[in-house]
Design a protein around this motif. Structure first.
Motif, PDB file in Angstrom:
ATOM      1  N   LEU A   1       0.770  -1.160  -0.026  1.00 16.20           N
ATOM      2  CA  LEU A   1       0.058   0.173  -0.112  1.00 16.20           C
ATOM      3  C   LEU A   1       1.051   1.244   0.020  1.00 16.20           C
ATOM      4  N   ASP A   2       1.874   1.242   1.077  1.00 22.36           N
ATOM      5  CA  ASP A   2       2.773   2.533   0.777  1.00 22.36           C
ATOM      6  C   ASP A   2       3.421   2.687  -0.312  1.00 22.36           C
ATOM      7  N   GLU A   3       4.083   1.541  -0.990  1.00 19.46           N
ATOM      8  CA  GLU A   3       4.612   1.792  -2.339  1.00 19.46           C
ATOM      9  C   GLU A   3       3.689   2.276  -3.541  1.00 19.46           C
ATOM     10  N   THR A   4       2.441   1.741  -3.515  1.00 17.21           N
ATOM     11  CA  THR A   4       1.394   2.350  -4.098  1.00 17.21           C
ATOM     12  C   THR A   4       1.031   3.822  -4.043  1.00 17.21           C
ATOM     13  N   VAL A   5       1.117   4.188  -2.804  1.00 12.95           N
ATOM     14  CA  VAL A   5       0.765   5.565  -2.550  1.00 12.95           C
ATOM     15  C   VAL A   5       2.031   6.606  -2.960  1.00 12.95           C
ATOM     16  N   ARG A   6       3.088   6.153  -2.764  1.00 14.25           N
ATOM     17  CA  ARG A   6       4.307   6.795  -3.211  1.00 14.25           C
ATOM     18  C   ARG A   6       4.464   7.008  -4.933  1.00 14.25           C
ATOM     19  N   ARG A   7       3.839   5.712  -5.388  1.00 13.56           N
ATOM     20  CA  ARG A   7       3.929   5.931  -6.893  1.00 13.56           C
ATOM     21  C   ARG A   7       2.805   6.847  -7.494  1.00 13.56           C
ATOM     22  N   ILE A   8       1.693   6.628  -6.968  1.00 11.97           N
ATOM     23  CA  ILE A   8       0.591   7.497  -7.326  1.00 11.97           C
ATOM     24  C   ILE A   8       1.103   9.031  -7.128  1.00 11.97           C
ATOM     25  N   ALA A   9       1.778   9.395  -5.918  1.00  4.35           N
ATOM     26  CA  ALA A   9       2.580  10.899  -5.956  1.00  4.35           C
ATOM     27  C   ALA A   9       3.417  10.894  -6.774  1.00  4.35           C
ATOM     28  N   TRP A  10       4.151   9.985  -7.293  1.00  6.82           N
ATOM     29  CA  TRP A  10       5.114  10.180  -8.378  1.00  6.82           C
ATOM     30  C   TRP A  10       4.351  10.520  -9.725  1.00  6.82           C
ATOM     31  N   ILE A  11       3.280   9.684  -9.884  1.00  9.80           N
ATOM     32  CA  ILE A  11       2.592  10.002 -11.161  1.00  9.80           C
ATOM     33  C   ILE A  11       2.003  11.603 -11.068  1.00  9.80           C
ATOM     34  N   ALA A  12       1.563  11.991  -9.933  1.00  4.98           N
ATOM     35  CA  ALA A  12       0.717  13.242 -10.006  1.00  4.98           C
ATOM     36  C   ALA A  12       1.909  14.167 -10.239  1.00  4.98           C
ATOM     37  N   ARG A  13       2.982  14.141  -9.669  1.00  4.12           N
ATOM     38  CA  ARG A  13       4.400  15.163 -10.037  1.00  4.12           C
ATOM     39  C   ARG A  13       4.587  15.063 -11.298  1.00  4.12           C
TER      40      ARG A  13
ATOM     41  N   ASP B   1       0.302  -0.656 -11.584  1.00  2.00           N
ATOM     42  CA  ASP B   1       0.919  -0.548 -10.205  1.00  2.00           C
ATOM     43  C   ASP B   1       0.838   0.553  -9.555  1.00  2.00           C
ATOM     44  N   ALA B   2      -0.226   1.415  -9.831  1.00  3.99           N
ATOM     45  CA  ALA B   2      -0.737   2.509  -8.901  1.00  3.99           C
ATOM     46  C   ALA B   2      -2.142   2.587  -8.651  1.00  3.99           C
ATOM     47  N   ALA B   3      -2.518   1.393  -8.509  1.00  2.00           N
ATOM     48  CA  ALA B   3      -4.036   0.799  -8.212  1.00  2.00           C
ATOM     49  C   ALA B   3      -3.574  -0.219  -6.871  1.00  2.00           C
TER      50      ALA B   3
ATOM     51  N   GLU C   1      -7.833  -0.819 -21.038  1.00  2.00           N
ATOM     52  CA  GLU C   1      -6.281  -1.067 -21.138  1.00  2.00           C
ATOM     53  C   GLU C   1      -5.434  -0.824 -19.682  1.00  2.00           C
ATOM     54  N   THR C   2      -4.444  -1.460 -19.684  1.00  2.00           N
ATOM     55  CA  THR C   2      -3.699  -1.174 -18.411  1.00  2.00           C
ATOM     56  C   THR C   2      -2.056  -0.948 -18.729  1.00  2.00           C
ATOM     57  N   LEU C   3      -1.635  -0.362 -18.130  1.00  2.00           N
ATOM     58  CA  LEU C   3      -0.159  -0.068 -18.143  1.00  2.00           C
ATOM     59  C   LEU C   3       0.446   0.130 -16.874  1.00  2.00           C
ATOM     60  N   SER C   4       2.019   0.206 -16.735  1.00  2.00           N
ATOM     61  CA  SER C   4       2.605   0.409 -15.486  1.00  2.00           C
ATOM     62  C   SER C   4       2.869   2.044 -15.335  1.00  2.00           C
ATOM     63  N   ALA C   5       3.326   2.388 -14.225  1.00  2.00           N
ATOM     64  CA  ALA C   5       3.558   3.899 -14.129  1.00  2.00           C
ATOM     65  C   ALA C   5       4.797   4.260 -15.072  1.00  2.00           C
TER      66      ALA C   5
ATOM     67  N   VAL D   1      10.467   0.809  -8.593  1.00  2.00           N
ATOM     68  CA  VAL D   1      10.819   0.255 -10.138  1.00  2.00           C
ATOM     69  C   VAL D   1      12.512   0.402 -10.211  1.00  2.00           C
ATOM     70  N   ARG D   2      13.134  -0.796 -10.616  1.00  2.76           N
ATOM     71  CA  ARG D   2      14.456  -0.781 -10.636  1.00  2.76           C
ATOM     72  C   ARG D   2      14.753  -0.935 -12.058  1.00  2.76           C
ATOM     73  N   LEU D   3      15.697  -0.166 -12.626  1.00  3.70           N
ATOM     74  CA  LEU D   3      15.980  -0.039 -13.991  1.00  3.70           C
ATOM     75  C   LEU D   3      17.142  -1.147 -14.281  1.00  3.70           C
TER      76      LEU D   3
END
Length: 195
Positions: A33-45, A137-139, A159-163, A193-195
Motif C-alpha cells: 500500500l505504501d509503495e502504491t501511494v508513493r507511486r501515485i504521488a510520483w505520477i501526480a508530480r 501498479d498505482a492501484a 487498457e492497463t499499463l505500468s507507471a 521500479v528498478r532499471l
C-alpha cells in the motif's frame, strides 16, 4: 493499444485517502500500500510537470479523511478535488463534469480500490465512449482483490499499463525524457521500479 497522447490525458486519483484502510485491517499489505501511494504521488508530480490536468476524488472524507499527505503535496496547484458518493467517478455528476471540463479524451486512473471504485470508474467511462487506462501498479486492493480487479478490467477490454510505461508514453523521445530528468532529478523512476 496505441500510445497515450500526453495532451489528451487527464489523471484521476481515486480515493487515495489516509484512513481508507484503518490500522485494524489486518488483511492489508502495508508495504505494498505504501509503495502504491508513493507511486501515485510520483505520477501526480509527473502529470503536473507535463501539464496533465489532475482530478482527485475522496469517498466519505469525514470518515476516511482526506487524500494521503504524500500524494496531496505532490498534486499540481490546479488539481481539483471532489467528494465521491457513488463508486464510479462517472456516476458522480460533479466529478464527471470536472473530467469533461478538462477537454481531454483519455482518462488515466490510479487509486483505491482496484476491484471496486477503480474498476467501476473504468467500466462506466469506457461505456460512455472514453478511452480509459488504469495504471496497474498505482492501484491497490488488499489480498487477491487487486488481481481480481485487473482480470475484470482485462476481460472488459480496459487498457492497463505500468507507471513506467505511462511516463514513457507521455514523453515519447529520448530527448524529452533526458530533459525531464535533468529538470526534475528526483523523478527519474517510479518508486519501487528498478532499471
Amino acid at each position: 493499444m496505441p500510445l497515450l497522447e500526453v495532451d489528451d490525458c487527464v489523471l484521476v486519483v481515486i480515493d487515495a485517502q489516509r484512513n481508507f484502510y484503518p490500522p485494524k485491517r489486518l488483511d492489508v499489505d502495508r508495504l505494498r500500500l505504501d509503495e502504491t501511494v508513493r507511486r501515485i504521488a510520483w505520477i501526480a508530480r509527473v502529470a503536473g510537470e507535463l501539464n496533465v490536468p489532475v482530478v482527485v476524488t475522496e469517498e466519505e472524507p469525514d470518515y476516511n479523511d482526506h487524500t494521503d499527505d504524500t500524494i496531496r503535496v505532490a498534486l499540481p496547484a490546479d488539481a481539483v478535488t471532489f467528494p465521491k458518493n457513488a463508486f464510479s467517478v462517472w456516476d458522480n455528476p460533479e466529478i464527471a463534469g470536472g473530467i469533461e471540463a478538462t477537454g481531454r479524451g483519455t482518462t488515466v486512473l490510479v487509486g483505491l480500490e482496484t476491484d471496486i471504485c477503480v474498476a467501476h470508474s473504468a467500466l462506466r467511462l469506457h461505456a460512455a465512449g472514453k478511452r480509459v487506462v488504469v495504471v496497474d501498479d498505482a492501484a491497490f486492493s488488499p489480498g487477491r482483490a487487486h488481481e481480481a480487479g485487473l482480470r475484470r478490467l482485462a476481460a472488459s477490454g480496459i487498457e492497463t499499463l505500468s507507471a513506467k510505461e505511462l511516463f514513457y508514453d507521455w514523453v515519447r523521445t529520448i530527448e524529452r525524457a533526458n530533459a525531464f530528468h535533468e529538470a526534475t532529478s528526483d523523478l527519474t523512476v517510479p518508486p519501487g521500479v528498478r532499471l
